[in-house]
Design a protein around this motif. Structure first.
Motif, PDB file in Angstrom:
ATOM      1  N   ILE A   1      33.730 -18.499  24.467  1.00 38.85           N
ATOM      2  CA  ILE A   1      34.123 -19.631  23.799  1.00 38.85           C
ATOM      3  C   ILE A   1      32.755 -20.420  23.611  1.00 38.85           C
ATOM      4  N   TYR A   2      33.001 -21.187  22.419  1.00 38.06           N
ATOM      5  CA  TYR A   2      32.253 -21.351  21.310  1.00 38.06           C
ATOM      6  C   TYR A   2      32.400 -22.514  20.932  1.00 38.06           C
ATOM      7  N   PRO A   3      31.347 -23.568  20.416  1.00 34.48           N
ATOM      8  CA  PRO A   3      31.726 -24.927  20.254  1.00 34.48           C
ATOM      9  C   PRO A   3      32.439 -24.693  18.461  1.00 34.48           C
TER      10      PRO A   3
ATOM     11  N   ASP B   1      26.716 -16.497  11.354  1.00 32.62           N
ATOM     12  CA  ASP B   1      26.043 -16.075  10.389  1.00 32.62           C
ATOM     13  C   ASP B   1      25.257 -14.852  10.694  1.00 32.62           C
ATOM     14  N   TYR B   2      26.422 -13.906   9.711  1.00 37.43           N
ATOM     15  CA  TYR B   2      26.291 -12.479  10.037  1.00 37.43           C
ATOM     16  C   TYR B   2      25.144 -11.733   9.114  1.00 37.43           C
ATOM     17  N   GLY B   3      24.774 -12.524   8.238  1.00 37.84           N
ATOM     18  CA  GLY B   3      24.235 -11.799   6.927  1.00 37.84           C
ATOM     19  C   GLY B   3      22.385 -11.740   7.362  1.00 37.84           C
TER      20      GLY B   3
ATOM     21  N   THR C   1      30.697  -5.037  18.119  1.00 38.75           N
ATOM     22  CA  THR C   1      30.575  -5.266  17.277  1.00 38.75           C
ATOM     23  C   THR C   1      29.957  -6.268  16.110  1.00 38.75           C
ATOM     24  N   LYS C   2      29.953  -7.002  15.960  1.00 42.11           N
ATOM     25  CA  LYS C   2      29.328  -6.891  14.166  1.00 42.11           C
ATOM     26  C   LYS C   2      28.088  -7.738  14.688  1.00 42.11           C
ATOM     27  N   GLY C   3      27.637  -8.669  15.502  1.00 50.34           N
ATOM     28  CA  GLY C   3      26.931  -9.534  15.823  1.00 50.34           C
ATOM     29  C   GLY C   3      26.558 -10.776  15.160  1.00 50.34           C
ATOM     30  N   HIS C   4      25.624 -11.858  15.453  1.00 50.32           N
ATOM     31  CA  HIS C   4      26.170 -12.645  15.014  1.00 50.32           C
ATOM     32  C   HIS C   4      25.014 -13.954  15.218  1.00 50.32           C
ATOM     33  N   TYR C   5      24.096 -14.581  14.451  1.00 49.26           N
ATOM     34  CA  TYR C   5      23.381 -16.190  14.673  1.00 49.26           C
ATOM     35  C   TYR C   5      24.857 -16.592  14.379  1.00 49.26           C
TER      36      TYR C   5
ATOM     37  N   PHE D   1      38.127 -20.501  21.366  1.00 51.59           N
ATOM     38  CA  PHE D   1      37.875 -19.300  22.342  1.00 51.59           C
ATOM     39  C   PHE D   1      38.620 -17.890  21.866  1.00 51.59           C
ATOM     40  N   ALA D   2      38.152 -17.382  22.177  1.00 49.16           N
ATOM     41  CA  ALA D   2      39.216 -15.906  21.345  1.00 49.16           C
ATOM     42  C   ALA D   2      39.103 -14.684  22.882  1.00 49.16           C
ATOM     43  N   THR D   3      39.636 -13.879  22.821  1.00 48.40           N
ATOM     44  CA  THR D   3      40.434 -12.744  23.896  1.00 48.40           C
ATOM     45  C   THR D   3      39.002 -11.589  22.201  1.00 48.40           C
ATOM     46  N   THR D   4      38.402 -10.921  22.109  1.00 49.81           N
ATOM     47  CA  THR D   4      38.391  -9.726  22.007  1.00 49.81           C
ATOM     48  C   THR D   4      38.798  -8.342  22.405  1.00 49.81           C
ATOM     49  N   VAL D   5      39.030  -7.260  22.346  1.00 50.97           N
ATOM     50  CA  VAL D   5      39.486  -6.171  22.713  1.00 50.97           C
ATOM     51  C   VAL D   5      38.720  -4.973  21.601  1.00 50.97           C
TER      52      VAL D   5
ATOM     53  N   ILE E   1      37.337  -5.151  26.955  1.00 46.20           N
ATOM     54  CA  ILE E   1      37.775  -6.960  26.709  1.00 46.20           C
ATOM     55  C   ILE E   1      37.344  -7.485  27.851  1.00 46.20           C
ATOM     56  N   PHE E   2      37.212  -8.725  26.883  1.00 49.90           N
ATOM     57  CA  PHE E   2      36.092 -10.083  27.313  1.00 49.90           C
ATOM     58  C   PHE E   2      37.111 -11.726  26.418  1.00 49.90           C
ATOM     59  N   LEU E   3      36.463 -12.444  26.829  1.00 52.43           N
ATOM     60  CA  LEU E   3      36.777 -13.680  26.669  1.00 52.43           C
ATOM     61  C   LEU E   3      35.306 -14.017  26.080  1.00 52.43           C
TER      62      LEU E   3
ATOM     63  N   GLU F   1      39.365  -6.381  17.496  1.00 49.82           N
ATOM     64  CA  GLU F   1      40.084  -7.463  17.308  1.00 49.82           C
ATOM     65  C   GLU F   1      40.131  -8.197  17.532  1.00 49.82           C
ATOM     66  N   VAL F   2      40.348  -9.449  17.612  1.00 52.92           N
ATOM     67  CA  VAL F   2      40.290 -10.102  18.347  1.00 52.92           C
ATOM     68  C   VAL F   2      41.627 -11.494  18.177  1.00 52.92           C
ATOM     69  N   TYR F   3      41.610 -12.263  18.887  1.00 57.04           N
ATOM     70  CA  TYR F   3      42.572 -12.566  19.347  1.00 57.04           C
ATOM     71  C   TYR F   3      42.508 -14.425  19.704  1.00 57.04           C
TER      72      TYR F   3
ATOM     73  N   VAL G   1      41.511  -7.879  12.666  1.00 56.96           N
ATOM     74  CA  VAL G   1      40.956  -6.771  12.598  1.00 56.96           C
ATOM     75  C   VAL G   1      39.586  -6.443  12.220  1.00 56.96           C
ATOM     76  N   ARG G   2      38.822  -5.497  12.545  1.00 56.11           N
ATOM     77  CA  ARG G   2      37.633  -4.991  12.080  1.00 56.11           C
ATOM     78  C   ARG G   2      37.735  -3.454  12.298  1.00 56.11           C
ATOM     79  N   ARG G   3      37.885  -2.642  10.789  1.00 56.02           N
ATOM     80  CA  ARG G   3      38.147  -1.487  11.345  1.00 56.02           C
ATOM     81  C   ARG G   3      36.493  -0.681  10.761  1.00 56.02           C
TER      82      ARG G   3
ATOM     83  N   ALA H   1      21.121 -14.463  18.666  1.00 56.10           N
ATOM     84  CA  ALA H   1      22.275 -13.436  17.904  1.00 56.10           C
ATOM     85  C   ALA H   1      22.886 -12.920  19.646  1.00 56.10           C
ATOM     86  N   HIS H   2      24.215 -12.228  18.835  1.00 56.98           N
ATOM     87  CA  HIS H   2      24.611 -11.322  20.316  1.00 56.98           C
ATOM     88  C   HIS H   2      26.326 -10.322  19.569  1.00 56.98           C
ATOM     89  N   ARG H   3      25.749  -9.346  20.120  1.00 58.97           N
ATOM     90  CA  ARG H   3      26.783  -8.520  19.849  1.00 58.97           C
ATOM     91  C   ARG H   3      27.240  -8.074  21.733  1.00 58.97           C
TER      92      ARG H   3
HETATM   93  O1  LIG Z   1      32.208 -12.383  15.038  1.00 62.23           O
HETATM   94  P1  LIG Z   1      31.901 -10.484  15.599  1.00 62.23           P
HETATM   95  O2  LIG Z   1      30.156 -10.345  15.765  1.00 62.23           O
HETATM   96  O3  LIG Z   1      32.173 -10.199  14.637  1.00 62.23           O
HETATM   97  O4  LIG Z   1      31.986 -10.407  17.200  1.00 62.23           O
HETATM   98  C1  LIG Z   1      33.930 -11.477  17.606  1.00 62.23           C
HETATM   99  C2  LIG Z   1      33.013 -11.762  19.045  1.00 62.23           C
HETATM  100  O5  LIG Z   1      32.607 -12.851  18.423  1.00 62.23           O
HETATM  101  C3  LIG Z   1      33.053 -14.097  18.191  1.00 62.23           C
HETATM  102  O6  LIG Z   1      33.142 -14.648  16.979  1.00 62.23           O
HETATM  103  C4  LIG Z   1      32.758 -15.374  19.319  1.00 62.23           C
HETATM  104  O7  LIG Z   1      31.167 -15.743  19.037  1.00 62.23           O
HETATM  105  C5  LIG Z   1      34.406 -14.285  18.031  1.00 62.23           C
HETATM  106  O8  LIG Z   1      35.517 -14.584  17.765  1.00 62.23           O
HETATM  107  C6  LIG Z   1      34.720 -12.938  18.942  1.00 62.23           C
HETATM  108  O9  LIG Z   1      34.246 -13.209  19.913  1.00 62.23           O
END
Ligand SMILES: O=P(O)(O)OC[C@H]1O[C@](O)(CO)[C@@H](O)[C@@H]1O
Ligand SMILES: [Fe+2]
Length: 189
Positions: free
Chosen positions: A151-153, A159-161, A85-89, A68-72, A147-149, A53-55, A25-27, A135-137
């Motif tokens: 799928i990642y290696p 890398d959030y930094g 979402t935070k977004g990351h490389y 794999f993970a869903t995000t709400v 809501i989305f799924l 929220e991520v499952y 859970v990210r607040r 990077a993706h957000r």
């Molecule tokens: O990790 P972030 O940038 O907080 O975004 C959450 C989503 O991205 C992922 O990290 C996958 O890239 C998943 O865990 C989740 O779907």
């Protein structure tokens, strides 16, 4: 040879929940420094809403395996900037990823390390390919949970930094009732 057991799970397509997955859970308080309008951020922090929220069903960080993970991602804005979402490389930066939109409206902001940005709108059924090194957000531009799924290696890592420090070169905002992708005035390469 020891073989891993296959997994079959069901995504609740209404709520995004995967039973027995690891829930994160990210607040808003977890996203300090991420939004442009700091005054609006501090104001909203009084309620500290859940932003997403991520499952996740994750494996050991091994080459060749997949997570794999869903995000709400909940609807909301900080000032005129939509919740994201935070977004990351990826820590292993050459690892790619696939997203599949299930419910709600939003999009993905992608960016190269040099700051070249792309915005891809997403609605149920949209598949997004995140190439290596980008990077993706994700951003919720609607008024219901997005809501989305993903799928990642399994060895991609997060890398959030660099995003935390510099943000994305673009912001996704509401302007005159529309979704606009504008330059981030605080962006620096
Ligand atoms: O990790 P972030 O940038 O907080 O975004 C959450 C989503 O991205 C992922 O990290 C996958 O890239 C998943 O865990 C989740 O779907
Ligand atoms: Fe990722």
């Amino acid at each position: 040879m020891e073989y891993k057991a296959p997994i079959g799970v069901k995504i609740d397509l209404e709520t995004g929940v995967i039973l027995d997955a690891k829930k994160l859970v990210r607040r808003l308080s977890d996203l300090k420094g991420y939004f442009l309008d700091e005054k609006a951020y501090e104001e909203l922090l009084k309620d500290d809403p859940v932003v997403y929220e991520v499952y996740a069903i994750e494996q050991e960080e091994k080459d060749g395996d997949l997570n794999f993970a869903t995000t709400v991602l909940y609807p909301g804005k900080v000032g005129n900037e939509f919740f994201f979402t935070k977004g990351h490389y990826h820590s292993k930066a050459d690892r790619a990823e696939i997203y599949y939109a299930i419910k709600g409206r939003g999009g993905m902001l992608l960016q190269t390390p040099e700051g070249k940005a792309e915005w891809i709108p997403m609605e149920p059924g949209t598949v997004v390919y995140v190439p290596p090194y980008w990077a993706h957000r994700t951003v919720n531009t609607g008024d219901e949970p997005f809501i989305f799924l993903a799928i990642y290696p399994a060895d991609a890592g997060h890398d959030y930094g660099s995003i935390k420090g510099k943000g994305f070169s673009k912001l996704v905002v509401e302007a005159d009732g529309d979704v606009k992708v504008i330059d981030n005035p605080k962006w620096k390469v």
